[in-house]
Design an enzyme around this catalytic site. Sequence first.
Site, PDB file in Angstrom:
ATOM      1  N   TYR A  68       0.818  -1.217   0.000  1.00 32.66           N
ATOM      2  CA  TYR A  68       0.000   0.000   0.000  1.00 32.66           C
ATOM      3  C   TYR A  68       0.852   1.267   0.000  1.00 32.66           C
ATOM      4  O   TYR A  68       0.438   2.291  -0.534  1.00 32.66           O
ATOM      5  CB  TYR A  68      -1.034  -0.034   1.136  1.00 32.66           C
ATOM      6  CG  TYR A  68      -2.180  -0.939   0.739  1.00 32.66           C
ATOM      7  CD1 TYR A  68      -3.182  -0.471  -0.100  1.00 32.66           C
ATOM      8  CD2 TYR A  68      -2.201  -2.282   1.111  1.00 32.66           C
ATOM      9  CE1 TYR A  68      -4.194  -1.309  -0.539  1.00 32.66           C
ATOM     10  CE2 TYR A  68      -3.215  -3.127   0.685  1.00 32.66           C
ATOM     11  CZ  TYR A  68      -4.214  -2.638  -0.137  1.00 32.66           C
ATOM     12  OH  TYR A  68      -5.199  -3.457  -0.585  1.00 32.66           O
ATOM     13  N   GLN A 102     -14.912   2.684  -7.429  1.00 32.34           N
ATOM     14  CA  GLN A 102     -14.249   1.564  -6.747  1.00 32.34           C
ATOM     15  C   GLN A 102     -12.780   1.903  -6.517  1.00 32.34           C
ATOM     16  O   GLN A 102     -12.052   1.127  -5.915  1.00 32.34           O
ATOM     17  CB  GLN A 102     -14.341   0.303  -7.616  1.00 32.34           C
ATOM     18  CG  GLN A 102     -15.754  -0.154  -7.891  1.00 32.34           C
ATOM     19  CD  GLN A 102     -15.810  -1.080  -9.095  1.00 32.34           C
ATOM     20  OE1 GLN A 102     -15.703  -2.293  -8.960  1.00 32.34           O
ATOM     21  NE2 GLN A 102     -15.970  -0.528 -10.280  1.00 32.34           N
ATOM     22  N   ASN A 103     -12.354   3.060  -7.034  1.00 29.24           N
ATOM     23  CA  ASN A 103     -10.941   3.428  -6.933  1.00 29.24           C
ATOM     24  C   ASN A 103     -10.632   4.043  -5.575  1.00 29.24           C
ATOM     25  O   ASN A 103     -11.471   4.706  -4.977  1.00 29.24           O
ATOM     26  CB  ASN A 103     -10.574   4.410  -8.040  1.00 29.24           C
ATOM     27  CG  ASN A 103     -10.809   3.823  -9.415  1.00 29.24           C
ATOM     28  OD1 ASN A 103     -10.966   2.607  -9.541  1.00 29.24           O
ATOM     29  ND2 ASN A 103     -10.864   4.649 -10.430  1.00 29.24           N
ATOM     30  N   ASP A 105      -7.734   5.900  -5.291  1.00 32.65           N
ATOM     31  CA  ASP A 105      -6.566   6.743  -5.602  1.00 32.65           C
ATOM     32  C   ASP A 105      -6.782   8.234  -5.392  1.00 32.65           C
ATOM     33  O   ASP A 105      -5.851   9.027  -5.562  1.00 32.65           O
ATOM     34  CB  ASP A 105      -6.114   6.480  -7.050  1.00 32.65           C
ATOM     35  CG  ASP A 105      -7.246   6.707  -8.070  1.00 32.65           C
ATOM     36  OD1 ASP A 105      -8.164   7.511  -7.804  1.00 32.65           O
ATOM     37  OD2 ASP A 105      -7.200   6.070  -9.140  1.00 32.65           O
ATOM     38  N   HIS A 120     -14.755   1.405  -2.044  1.00 28.51           N
ATOM     39  CA  HIS A 120     -13.667   0.514  -1.625  1.00 28.51           C
ATOM     40  C   HIS A 120     -12.639   1.241  -0.753  1.00 28.51           C
ATOM     41  O   HIS A 120     -11.523   0.759  -0.579  1.00 28.51           O
ATOM     42  CB  HIS A 120     -12.999  -0.135  -2.841  1.00 28.51           C
ATOM     43  CG  HIS A 120     -13.860  -1.188  -3.487  1.00 28.51           C
ATOM     44  ND1 HIS A 120     -13.593  -1.741  -4.721  1.00 28.51           N
ATOM     45  CD2 HIS A 120     -14.993  -1.797  -3.062  1.00 28.51           C
ATOM     46  CE1 HIS A 120     -14.527  -2.642  -5.028  1.00 28.51           C
ATOM     47  NE2 HIS A 120     -15.388  -2.681  -4.045  1.00 28.51           N
ATOM     48  N   CYS A 128      -7.360   2.286  12.839  1.00 28.54           N
ATOM     49  CA  CYS A 128      -6.855   1.363  13.851  1.00 28.54           C
ATOM     50  C   CYS A 128      -7.530   0.005  13.714  1.00 28.54           C
ATOM     51  O   CYS A 128      -8.712  -0.084  13.387  1.00 28.54           O
ATOM     52  CB  CYS A 128      -7.103   1.949  15.243  1.00 28.54           C
ATOM     53  SG  CYS A 128      -6.412   0.913  16.540  1.00 28.54           S
ATOM     54  N   CYS A 131      -9.228   0.146  17.825  1.00 26.65           N
ATOM     55  CA  CYS A 131     -10.173   1.177  18.301  1.00 26.65           C
ATOM     56  C   CYS A 131     -10.704   1.981  17.114  1.00 26.65           C
ATOM     57  O   CYS A 131     -10.503   1.610  15.963  1.00 26.65           O
ATOM     58  CB  CYS A 131      -9.503   2.074  19.349  1.00 26.65           C
ATOM     59  SG  CYS A 131      -8.320   3.261  18.669  1.00 26.65           S
ATOM     60  N   ASN A 213     -15.514   1.638 -22.128  1.00 29.31           N
ATOM     61  CA  ASN A 213     -14.479   0.678 -21.736  1.00 29.31           C
ATOM     62  C   ASN A 213     -13.670   0.345 -22.985  1.00 29.31           C
ATOM     63  O   ASN A 213     -14.074   0.677 -24.100  1.00 29.31           O
ATOM     64  CB  ASN A 213     -15.128  -0.591 -21.146  1.00 29.31           C
ATOM     65  CG  ASN A 213     -14.162  -1.410 -20.310  1.00 29.31           C
ATOM     66  OD1 ASN A 213     -13.073  -1.762 -20.760  1.00 29.31           O
ATOM     67  ND2 ASN A 213     -14.547  -1.718 -19.073  1.00 29.31           N
TER      68      ASN A 213
HETATM   69  P1  OAD Z   1     -10.157  -3.977 -13.384  1.00 26.68           P
HETATM   70  O1  OAD Z   1      -8.676  -3.965 -13.499  1.00 26.68           O
HETATM   71  O2  OAD Z   1     -10.819  -5.258 -13.055  1.00 26.68           O
HETATM   72  O3  OAD Z   1     -10.816  -3.455 -14.743  1.00 26.68           O
HETATM   73  C1  OAD Z   1     -10.363  -2.302 -15.392  1.00 26.68           C
HETATM   74  C2  OAD Z   1     -11.249  -2.075 -16.602  1.00 26.68           C
HETATM   75  O4  OAD Z   1     -10.892  -0.835 -17.187  1.00 26.68           O
HETATM   76  C3  OAD Z   1     -11.124  -3.151 -17.678  1.00 26.68           C
HETATM   77  O5  OAD Z   1     -12.425  -3.559 -18.049  1.00 26.68           O
HETATM   78  C4  OAD Z   1     -10.408  -2.424 -18.829  1.00 26.68           C
HETATM   79  O6  OAD Z   1     -10.835  -2.881 -20.099  1.00 26.68           O
HETATM   80  C5  OAD Z   1     -10.849  -0.999 -18.599  1.00 26.68           C
HETATM   81  N1  OAD Z   1      -9.886   0.029 -19.080  1.00 26.68           N
HETATM   82  C6  OAD Z   1      -8.540   0.032 -18.994  1.00 26.68           C
HETATM   83  N2  OAD Z   1      -8.023   1.165 -19.481  1.00 26.68           N
HETATM   84  C7  OAD Z   1      -9.073   1.929 -19.899  1.00 26.68           C
HETATM   85  C8  OAD Z   1      -9.211   3.207 -20.512  1.00 26.68           C
HETATM   86  N3  OAD Z   1      -8.153   3.975 -20.779  1.00 26.68           N
HETATM   87  N4  OAD Z   1     -10.462   3.654 -20.799  1.00 26.68           N
HETATM   88  C9  OAD Z   1     -11.554   2.899 -20.531  1.00 26.68           C
HETATM   89  N5  OAD Z   1     -11.486   1.681 -19.949  1.00 26.68           N
HETATM   90  C10 OAD Z   1     -10.276   1.196 -19.646  1.00 26.68           C
HETATM   91  O7  OAD Z   1     -10.543  -2.819 -12.337  1.00 26.68           O
HETATM   92  P2  OAD Z   1     -11.903  -2.614 -11.530  1.00 26.68           P
HETATM   93  O8  OAD Z   1     -13.072  -2.943 -12.363  1.00 26.68           O
HETATM   94  O9  OAD Z   1     -11.835  -1.260 -10.943  1.00 26.68           O
HETATM   95  O10 OAD Z   1     -11.168  -4.152  -5.473  1.00 26.68           O
HETATM   96  O11 OAD Z   1     -11.759  -3.674 -10.390  1.00 26.68           O
HETATM   97  C11 OAD Z   1     -12.760  -3.758  -9.437  1.00 26.68           C
HETATM   98  C12 OAD Z   1     -12.174  -4.060  -8.084  1.00 26.68           C
HETATM   99  O12 OAD Z   1     -11.354  -5.227  -8.144  1.00 26.68           O
HETATM  100  C13 OAD Z   1     -11.221  -3.015  -7.555  1.00 26.68           C
HETATM  101  O13 OAD Z   1     -11.861  -1.960  -6.874  1.00 26.68           O
HETATM  102  C14 OAD Z   1     -10.364  -3.789  -6.600  1.00 26.68           C
HETATM  103  C15 OAD Z   1     -10.081  -4.902  -7.548  1.00 26.68           C
HETATM  104  O14 OAD Z   1      -9.487  -6.036  -7.119  1.00 26.68           O
HETATM  105  C16 OAD Z   1     -10.627  -4.295  -4.263  1.00 26.68           C
HETATM  106  O15 OAD Z   1      -9.427  -4.154  -4.069  1.00 26.68           O
HETATM  107  C17 OAD Z   1     -11.618  -4.650  -3.199  1.00 26.68           C
END
Ligand code: OAD
Length: 246
Positions: A68, A102-103, A105, A120, A128, A131, A213
């Site tokens: 992290y 879900q980001n 960042d 997320h 903590c 606590c 996407n």
């Molecule tokens: P993923 O890495 O699973 O998916 C990213 C998506 O973005 C894919 O479908 C790509 O095709 C698309 N992509 C990549 N570059 C792009 C661009 N320039 N423009 C448009 N689309 C693009 O990421 P998440 O869906 O966010 O959870 O993953 C979901 C969750 O799984 C995250 O929040 C995290 C992860 O493991 C936890 O950590 C709990």
Amino acid sequence: MDDELIKRAADIIANSKKLLVFTGAGISAESGIPTFRGQDGLWENYRVEDVATPEAFLRNPRLVWKFYSERRRKALSVKPNAAHYAVARLEKLFDDFLVVTQNVDDLHRKAGNKKLIEIHGNLFREKCTACAFIRNSESSYEEPPLCPDCGAMLRPDVVWFGEPLPEKEINEAFDFAEEADTVIVIGTSAIVFPAAQLPFIVYNHGGKVIEVNLEPTPVTDIANVSIFEKCGIVLPKILDEIEAIL
Ligand code: OAD
């Protein structure tokens, strides 16, 4: 790129009263943050069960904090991109508006969005393990930091696999989706539940679904418009169209 699709998406959005934006790692890809899945994805280089589960933290908190800390440094070194700024422009155009990301960042906030739910968690918060202590932090750690109140270990305030989503946030997000006219789904593989339910909730009550996407996802099946192109290119164009309509 198909201008007709841009126009159709813009028409649907411009005719919406209550607008939900649902984002995933793909929206930050053009800022230089790796996505999770796919080529060069974070989960290609790390095993989820080593760094992103409660069990991993119990077993090796040092390794988890290293992971992290690296992600913090990366996120601190980049800026929001054209897609984030387009989403910030949208918030200015619609009163009844919400971004659910879900980001972790912080880039949506840095781009200017205020109506934002981070389901997320956030990379720049730590809490903590014993606590209620919680704080913002941009620090990198060699050793797990300790709670200034009770001395127990602090952990990143993010949701790990196997953990429930924060209740207030997920309820707010689901309530909004229940009534949203339209959801714009940007840069998510839409396979991690319950977050990925949001577009389906909008669809199930008759709302419209727009997807941006690079490739088809489970959302493509229910989308009124799918645009397969980089979101940093597509979204500013959609916004230009919307602003011309409104
Ligand atoms: P993923 O890495 O699973 O998916 C990213 C998506 O973005 C894919 O479908 C790509 O095709 C698309 N992509 C990549 N570059 C792009 C661009 N320039 N423009 C448009 N689309 C693009 O990421 P998440 O869906 O966010 O959870 O993953 C979901 C969750 O799984 C995250 O929040 C995290 C992860 O493991 C936890 O950590 C709990």
